[in-house]
Design an enzyme around this catalytic site. Structure first.
Site, PDB file in Angstrom:
ATOM      1  N   GLY A  35       0.947  -1.210  -0.001  1.00  0.00           N
ATOM      2  CA  GLY A  35       0.095   0.093   0.027  1.00  0.00           C
ATOM      3  C   GLY A  35       0.708   1.438   0.075  1.00  0.00           C
ATOM      4  O   GLY A  35       0.852   1.898  -0.896  1.00  0.00           O
ATOM      5  N   HIS A  36       1.992   1.326   0.841  1.00  0.00           N
ATOM      6  CA  HIS A  36       2.706   2.409   0.985  1.00  0.00           C
ATOM      7  C   HIS A  36       3.547   2.596  -0.428  1.00  0.00           C
ATOM      8  O   HIS A  36       3.557   3.468  -1.087  1.00  0.00           O
ATOM      9  CB  HIS A  36       3.877   2.071   2.033  1.00  0.00           C
ATOM     10  CG  HIS A  36       3.442   2.142   3.459  1.00  0.00           C
ATOM     11  ND1 HIS A  36       3.000   0.983   4.157  1.00  0.00           N
ATOM     12  CD2 HIS A  36       2.582   3.040   4.209  1.00  0.00           C
ATOM     13  CE1 HIS A  36       2.650   1.282   5.424  1.00  0.00           C
ATOM     14  NE2 HIS A  36       2.379   2.413   5.512  1.00  0.00           N
ATOM     15  N   GLY A 147      -3.128   7.839   1.117  1.00  0.00           N
ATOM     16  CA  GLY A 147      -4.021   6.766   0.587  1.00  0.00           C
ATOM     17  C   GLY A 147      -5.473   7.021   1.137  1.00  0.00           C
ATOM     18  O   GLY A 147      -5.819   7.565   2.154  1.00  0.00           O
ATOM     19  N   GLN A 153      -8.815  10.798   7.206  1.00  0.00           N
ATOM     20  CA  GLN A 153      -7.527  11.578   7.121  1.00  0.00           C
ATOM     21  C   GLN A 153      -7.098  12.272   5.907  1.00  0.00           C
ATOM     22  O   GLN A 153      -6.622  13.676   6.139  1.00  0.00           O
ATOM     23  CB  GLN A 153      -6.310  10.684   7.420  1.00  0.00           C
ATOM     24  CG  GLN A 153      -4.919  10.895   7.243  1.00  0.00           C
ATOM     25  CD  GLN A 153      -3.661   9.819   7.605  1.00  0.00           C
ATOM     26  OE1 GLN A 153      -3.715   9.888   8.799  1.00  0.00           O
ATOM     27  NE2 GLN A 153      -3.368   9.390   6.715  1.00  0.00           N
ATOM     28  N   ARG A 187      -0.895  -2.813  10.712  1.00  0.00           N
ATOM     29  CA  ARG A 187      -1.472  -3.448  11.915  1.00  0.00           C
ATOM     30  C   ARG A 187      -1.942  -5.020  11.610  1.00  0.00           C
ATOM     31  O   ARG A 187      -2.199  -5.720  12.485  1.00  0.00           O
ATOM     32  CB  ARG A 187      -2.639  -2.740  12.134  1.00  0.00           C
ATOM     33  CG  ARG A 187      -2.109  -1.448  13.125  1.00  0.00           C
ATOM     34  CD  ARG A 187      -3.414  -0.711  13.847  1.00  0.00           C
ATOM     35  NE  ARG A 187      -2.856   0.182  14.545  1.00  0.00           N
ATOM     36  CZ  ARG A 187      -2.943   1.738  14.373  1.00  0.00           C
ATOM     37  NH1 ARG A 187      -3.410   1.904  13.318  1.00  0.00           N
ATOM     38  NH2 ARG A 187      -2.349   2.512  15.380  1.00  0.00           N
TER      39      ARG A 187
HETATM   40  P1  AMP Z   1       0.563   4.689   7.890  1.00  0.00           P
HETATM   41  O1  AMP Z   1       2.043   4.166   7.686  1.00  0.00           O
HETATM   42  O2  AMP Z   1      -0.404   3.836   8.242  1.00  0.00           O
HETATM   43  O3  AMP Z   1       0.285   6.069   8.336  1.00  0.00           O
HETATM   44  O4  AMP Z   1       0.091   4.934   6.159  1.00  0.00           O
HETATM   45  C1  AMP Z   1       0.858   6.108   5.435  1.00  0.00           C
HETATM   46  C2  AMP Z   1       0.210   6.341   4.154  1.00  0.00           C
HETATM   47  O5  AMP Z   1       0.082   4.956   3.495  1.00  0.00           O
HETATM   48  C3  AMP Z   1      -1.180   7.024   4.463  1.00  0.00           C
HETATM   49  O6  AMP Z   1      -1.634   7.991   3.508  1.00  0.00           O
HETATM   50  C4  AMP Z   1      -2.143   5.607   4.192  1.00  0.00           C
HETATM   51  O7  AMP Z   1      -3.702   6.127   3.811  1.00  0.00           O
HETATM   52  C5  AMP Z   1      -1.531   4.939   3.091  1.00  0.00           C
HETATM   53  N1  AMP Z   1      -1.869   3.465   3.279  1.00  0.00           N
HETATM   54  C6  AMP Z   1      -1.810   2.753   4.089  1.00  0.00           C
HETATM   55  N2  AMP Z   1      -2.220   1.539   3.852  1.00  0.00           N
HETATM   56  C7  AMP Z   1      -2.703   1.914   2.452  1.00  0.00           C
HETATM   57  C8  AMP Z   1      -3.307   0.889   1.484  1.00  0.00           C
HETATM   58  N3  AMP Z   1      -3.650  -0.358   1.849  1.00  0.00           N
HETATM   59  N4  AMP Z   1      -3.694   1.384   0.450  1.00  0.00           N
HETATM   60  C9  AMP Z   1      -3.065   2.511  -0.036  1.00  0.00           C
HETATM   61  N5  AMP Z   1      -2.685   3.211   0.665  1.00  0.00           N
HETATM   62  C10 AMP Z   1      -2.320   2.929   2.146  1.00  0.00           C
END
Ligand code: AMP
Length: 276
Positions: A35-36, A147, A153, A187
Site C-alpha cells: 500500500g505504501h 491513501g 485523514q 497492523r
Molecule cells: P501509515 O503508515 O499507516 O500512516 O500510512 C501511510 C500512508 O499510506 C497513508 O497515506 C495511508 O493512507 C497510506 N496507506 C496505508 N495503507 C494503504 C493501503 N492499503 N492502500 C493505499 N494506501 C495505504
C-alpha cells in the site's frame, strides 16, 4: 541506488535546499507494505525527487492504543525505499519533531475531526494535522501522497491545505488490497490466520455493498443493515455511508459516496472503506 537517510530536521532542510525540480513526499509510519509502495511509486513516477518519512507520531495515538507495540521495521523499510528509488528517507525522533517548548496547536475541523474515526479516537486527527503540517513544512514538496484507505485523514489534510493556503498538491491514492481482498495495513501483522479469515468479512461486505448499489439499491439503511449482518461476528465500531464531505447520506450518490467500516478483530482495530 541507496536511499539517503536523514535523521534530523536540519538534515532534511539542508537536503531539500539542494533539490531542483519537482519534489514528491510520502509520509508514513513505516513497516512499509505494498500500500505504501503504491504511493511511493506514484511519487517516483511523477516527480524528479521523492522523499519518504517514517515517523510513528505519538500525538495521534490515544492513551491505551498501540504506540509502544506499533511494528517497526527500519532495516526492511530502508531496503524497500532503496529498491523503489526513493531519494531520501526522513526518520526523525519525536524530540526533533516536537520541540521541548512546542506550543502552537492546530486543531482538526469538527465534522471531519470529531465524527466517525474522530469520535472513537478523539484528538487523533489533532495529532495528525499537527504532524502533517510540520512534515509538509520541512519537506516542502510540490506533491504529497495519501491513501484513500484513511479516507477521513485524507479529507482532514485536504481541508488543512485549503484553509492554510499551503502550496502543496495532495494526491489521493487508491486502496491496495491483498489478493484475498484484505486492505493492506501495518497492523495486519497483529492478526492470526483465523483472525485474517474474520477480517476478510470487512472487505467482503464492502464489495457486496458495491454490487448491491450497482444492482439498484440506493437506500443507505438497507446497505448498512446488509453490511452489519455480514460482519456481526466482529466488534463493530461503525458502519457509515457518507458523501465526500463526510455528511451522512440517506441515499447513495454514485460518484460521491464513501462506505466506511471500523471494527475490531480480537484486539486489532481495522478500518476499510469503498468509494462508490
Ligand atoms: P501509515 O503508515 O499507516 O500512516 O500510512 C501511510 C500512508 O499510506 C497513508 O497515506 C495511508 O493512507 C497510506 N496507506 C496505508 N495503507 C494503504 C493501503 N492499503 N492502500 C493505499 N494506501 C495505504
Amino acid at each position: 541506488m541507496v536511499v539517503k537517510i536523514l535523521k534530523t530536521t536540519d538534515e532534511l532542510i539542508a537536503y531539500r535546499d539542494t533539490l531542483e525540480g519537482q519534489v514528491g513526499f510520502v509520509p508514513t509510519m513505516g513497516a512499509l507494505h505494498s500500500g505504501h509502495l503504491s504511493l511511493i511509486e506514484r511519487s517516483v513516477m511523477g516527480n524528479d525527487h521523492t522523499i519518504v518519512s517514517i515517523f510513528v507520531n505519538p500525538t495521534q495515538f490515544l492513551a491505551g492504543e498501540d504506540l509502544d507495540k506499533y511494528p517497526r521495521k527500519d532495516e526492511a523499510d530502508i531496503k524497500i525505499c532503496s529498491i523503489a528509488k526513493v531519494d531520501a528517507l526522513f526518520m526523525p525522533n519525536p524530540n526533533d519533531i516536537y520541540l521541548s517548548d512546542d506550543e502552537i496547536i492546530i486543531k482538526a475541523p469538527k465534522i471531519f475531526g470529531y465524527t466517525l474515526e474522530g469520535y472513537f479516537r478523539p484528538t487523533h486527527f489533532d495529532g495528525v494535522v499537527r504532524v502533517v503540517l510540520k512534515l509538509l513544512n520541512l519537506a516542502n514538496p510540490n506533491r504529497a501522497y495519501f491513501g484513500k484507505k484513511d479516507a477521513q485523514q485524507l479529507a482532514v489534510i485536504q481541508k488543512m491545505v485549503r484553509e492554510l493556503f499551503m502550496r502543496v498538491e495532495i494526491i489521493p491514492c487508491d486502496i491496495v488490497r491483498d489478493t484475498n481482498g484484505l486492505a493492506l495495513s501495518s497492523r495486519n501483522v497483529y492478526l492470526t490466520p483465523p483472525q485474517i479469515e474474520q477480517a476478510l468479512l470487512i472487505s467482503k461486505s464492502l464489495k457486496r455493498a458495491s454490487k448491491d448499489v450497482m444492482s439498484g439499491i440506493t437506500d443507505t439503511d438497507t446497505i448498512k443493515d446488509k453490511i452489519l449482518s455480514t460482519i456481526n461476528v466482529l466488534r463493530v465500531e461503525y458502519v457509515a455511508i457518507v458523501d465526500r464531505e463526510f455528511n451522512t447520506l440517506e441515499k447513495i450518490e454514485v460518484g460521491n459516496t464513501i462506505i466506511l467500516i471500523a471494527a475490531y478483530v480480537g484486539t486489532t482495530r481495522l478500518i476499510d472503506n469503498i468509494w462508490i
